[in-house]
Design a protein around this motif. Structure first.
Motif, PDB file in Angstrom:
ATOM      1  N   PRO A 188     -30.884 -15.023 -71.236  1.00 52.27           N
ATOM      2  CA  PRO A 188     -31.196 -16.803 -70.349  1.00 52.27           C
ATOM      3  C   PRO A 188     -29.474 -17.103 -70.391  1.00 52.27           C
ATOM      4  CG  PRO A 188     -32.664 -17.066 -71.605  1.00 52.27           C
ATOM      5  CD  PRO A 188     -32.188 -15.127 -71.739  1.00 52.27           C
ATOM      6  N   ILE A 189     -28.540 -17.037 -71.321  1.00 50.35           N
ATOM      7  CA  ILE A 189     -27.466 -17.572 -71.341  1.00 50.35           C
ATOM      8  C   ILE A 189     -26.491 -16.845 -70.628  1.00 50.35           C
ATOM      9  CG2 ILE A 189     -25.228 -18.404 -72.992  1.00 50.35           C
ATOM     10  CD1 ILE A 189     -27.158 -18.667 -74.796  1.00 50.35           C
ATOM     11  N   ALA A 190     -26.704 -15.169 -70.539  1.00 50.38           N
ATOM     12  CA  ALA A 190     -26.068 -14.606 -69.762  1.00 50.38           C
ATOM     13  C   ALA A 190     -26.158 -14.382 -68.605  1.00 50.38           C
ATOM     14  CB  ALA A 190     -25.901 -13.297 -70.201  1.00 50.38           C
ATOM     15  N   ILE A 191     -27.814 -14.413 -68.007  1.00 50.69           N
ATOM     16  CA  ILE A 191     -27.785 -14.504 -66.167  1.00 50.69           C
ATOM     17  C   ILE A 191     -26.866 -16.069 -66.482  1.00 50.69           C
ATOM     18  CG2 ILE A 191     -29.796 -14.774 -64.703  1.00 50.69           C
ATOM     19  CD1 ILE A 191     -30.910 -13.582 -66.989  1.00 50.69           C
ATOM     20  N   ASP A 192     -27.365 -17.465 -66.893  1.00 54.35           N
ATOM     21  CA  ASP A 192     -26.950 -18.513 -66.590  1.00 54.35           C
ATOM     22  C   ASP A 192     -24.984 -18.379 -66.011  1.00 54.35           C
ATOM     23  OD1 ASP A 192     -26.749 -20.998 -66.287  1.00 54.35           O
ATOM     24  OD2 ASP A 192     -25.425 -21.230 -67.889  1.00 54.35           O
ATOM     25  N   GLU A 193     -24.724 -17.755 -67.147  1.00 60.47           N
ATOM     26  CA  GLU A 193     -22.902 -17.488 -67.029  1.00 60.47           C
ATOM     27  C   GLU A 193     -22.681 -16.582 -65.419  1.00 60.47           C
ATOM     28  OE1 GLU A 193     -22.473 -15.667 -70.801  1.00 60.47           O
ATOM     29  OE2 GLU A 193     -21.121 -17.503 -71.895  1.00 60.47           O
ATOM     30  N   LEU A 194     -23.816 -15.706 -65.478  1.00 60.60           N
ATOM     31  CA  LEU A 194     -23.244 -14.550 -64.304  1.00 60.60           C
ATOM     32  C   LEU A 194     -23.462 -15.912 -62.676  1.00 60.60           C
ATOM     33  CD1 LEU A 194     -22.472 -12.339 -62.391  1.00 60.60           C
ATOM     34  CD2 LEU A 194     -25.049 -11.479 -63.197  1.00 60.60           C
ATOM     35  N   LEU A 195     -24.469 -15.730 -62.797  1.00 59.98           N
ATOM     36  CA  LEU A 195     -24.887 -16.809 -61.175  1.00 59.98           C
ATOM     37  C   LEU A 195     -24.078 -18.331 -61.557  1.00 59.98           C
ATOM     38  CD1 LEU A 195     -29.066 -16.234 -61.558  1.00 59.98           C
ATOM     39  CD2 LEU A 195     -27.436 -14.844 -60.653  1.00 59.98           C
ATOM     40  N   ARG A 196     -23.536 -19.012 -62.542  1.00 56.03           N
ATOM     41  CA  ARG A 196     -22.760 -19.718 -62.085  1.00 56.03           C
ATOM     42  C   ARG A 196     -21.986 -18.933 -61.465  1.00 56.03           C
ATOM     43  NH1 ARG A 196     -22.057 -22.840 -67.585  1.00 56.03           N
ATOM     44  NH2 ARG A 196     -20.879 -20.828 -68.439  1.00 56.03           N
ATOM     45  N   ARG A 197     -21.258 -18.103 -61.631  1.00 53.34           N
ATOM     46  CA  ARG A 197     -19.342 -17.089 -61.809  1.00 53.34           C
ATOM     47  C   ARG A 197     -20.206 -16.713 -59.780  1.00 53.34           C
ATOM     48  NH1 ARG A 197     -19.212 -18.081 -66.233  1.00 53.34           N
ATOM     49  NH2 ARG A 197     -16.925 -17.962 -67.389  1.00 53.34           N
ATOM     50  N   ARG A 198     -21.046 -16.169 -59.919  1.00 56.70           N
ATOM     51  CA  ARG A 198     -21.841 -15.554 -58.846  1.00 56.70           C
ATOM     52  C   ARG A 198     -22.943 -15.735 -57.902  1.00 56.70           C
ATOM     53  NH1 ARG A 198     -19.051 -11.554 -55.534  1.00 56.70           N
ATOM     54  NH2 ARG A 198     -20.438 -11.777 -53.467  1.00 56.70           N
ATOM     55  N   PRO A 199     -23.438 -16.724 -57.409  1.00 60.41           N
ATOM     56  CA  PRO A 199     -24.752 -17.540 -57.313  1.00 60.41           C
ATOM     57  C   PRO A 199     -25.736 -16.489 -56.722  1.00 60.41           C
ATOM     58  CG  PRO A 199     -23.531 -18.946 -57.281  1.00 60.41           C
ATOM     59  CD  PRO A 199     -22.845 -18.139 -57.189  1.00 60.41           C
ATOM     60  N   ASP A 200     -25.289 -15.700 -55.455  1.00 62.90           N
ATOM     61  CA  ASP A 200     -25.190 -13.884 -54.946  1.00 62.90           C
ATOM     62  C   ASP A 200     -26.304 -13.540 -55.388  1.00 62.90           C
ATOM     63  OD1 ASP A 200     -22.749 -13.920 -54.348  1.00 62.90           O
ATOM     64  OD2 ASP A 200     -23.143 -13.831 -52.340  1.00 62.90           O
ATOM     65  N   TYR A 201     -25.689 -13.344 -56.934  1.00 66.18           N
ATOM     66  CA  TYR A 201     -25.919 -11.734 -56.818  1.00 66.18           C
ATOM     67  C   TYR A 201     -26.841 -11.448 -57.228  1.00 66.18           C
ATOM     68  CZ  TYR A 201     -23.548  -8.069 -60.291  1.00 66.18           C
ATOM     69  OH  TYR A 201     -23.584  -6.599 -60.616  1.00 66.18           O
ATOM     70  N   THR A 202     -26.977 -10.575 -57.220  1.00 64.67           N
ATOM     71  CA  THR A 202     -28.196  -9.455 -57.006  1.00 64.67           C
ATOM     72  C   THR A 202     -27.987  -8.036 -57.649  1.00 64.67           C
ATOM     73  OG1 THR A 202     -27.802  -8.754 -54.542  1.00 64.67           O
ATOM     74  CG2 THR A 202     -29.225 -11.007 -54.551  1.00 64.67           C
ATOM     75  N   CYS A 203     -28.873  -6.988 -56.821  1.00 64.98           N
ATOM     76  CA  CYS A 203     -29.083  -5.858 -57.784  1.00 64.98           C
ATOM     77  C   CYS A 203     -28.450  -5.335 -56.061  1.00 64.98           C
ATOM     78  CB  CYS A 203     -30.429  -4.977 -58.166  1.00 64.98           C
ATOM     79  SG  CYS A 203     -31.316  -5.477 -59.955  1.00 64.98           S
ATOM     80  N   SER A 204     -28.651  -5.482 -55.633  1.00 63.06           N
ATOM     81  CA  SER A 204     -28.483  -5.061 -54.384  1.00 63.06           C
ATOM     82  C   SER A 204     -26.604  -5.125 -53.657  1.00 63.06           C
ATOM     83  CB  SER A 204     -28.596  -5.545 -53.073  1.00 63.06           C
ATOM     84  OG  SER A 204     -28.017  -5.311 -51.638  1.00 63.06           O
ATOM     85  N   LEU A 205     -26.145  -6.264 -54.273  1.00 64.68           N
ATOM     86  CA  LEU A 205     -24.596  -6.693 -54.601  1.00 64.68           C
ATOM     87  C   LEU A 205     -24.310  -5.641 -55.759  1.00 64.68           C
ATOM     88  CD1 LEU A 205     -22.249  -7.996 -54.250  1.00 64.68           C
ATOM     89  CD2 LEU A 205     -22.778  -9.744 -55.434  1.00 64.68           C
TER      90      LEU A 205
END
Length: 73
Positions: free
Chosen positions: A27-44
């Motif tokens: 949860p913390i790692a995903i939050d840090e990632l999505l805070r920096r790049r909210p549109d991050y997906t597997c496709s991206l």
């Protein structure tokens, strides 16, 4: 966890944690990632890793993201 770190560093962490099944840390790692790049997906991720010639490496990376709960698109 540098404040100005590129989002891909956090994506690498999320993929690794997904493979390791470290649900407590995700949860913390995903939050840090999505805070920096909210549109991050597997496709991206696949698009960003265009320079990797071994498709299996990209597939493995994306599989870690999927296991972590990152959206496909």
């Amino acid at each position: 966890r540098m404040p100005n770190a590129h989002f891909m560093a956090f994506a690498h962490q999320v993929s690794a944690l997904g493979h390791l099944g470290r649900c407590r840390d995700l949860p913390i790692a995903i939050d840090e990632l999505l805070r920096r790049r909210p549109d991050y997906t597997c496709s991206l991720a696949r698009r960003r890793l265009f320079y990797i010639r071994q498709v299996r490496q990209v597939d493995s990376y994306v599989e870690g993201l999927r296991k972590a709960g990152i959206a496909e698109q």
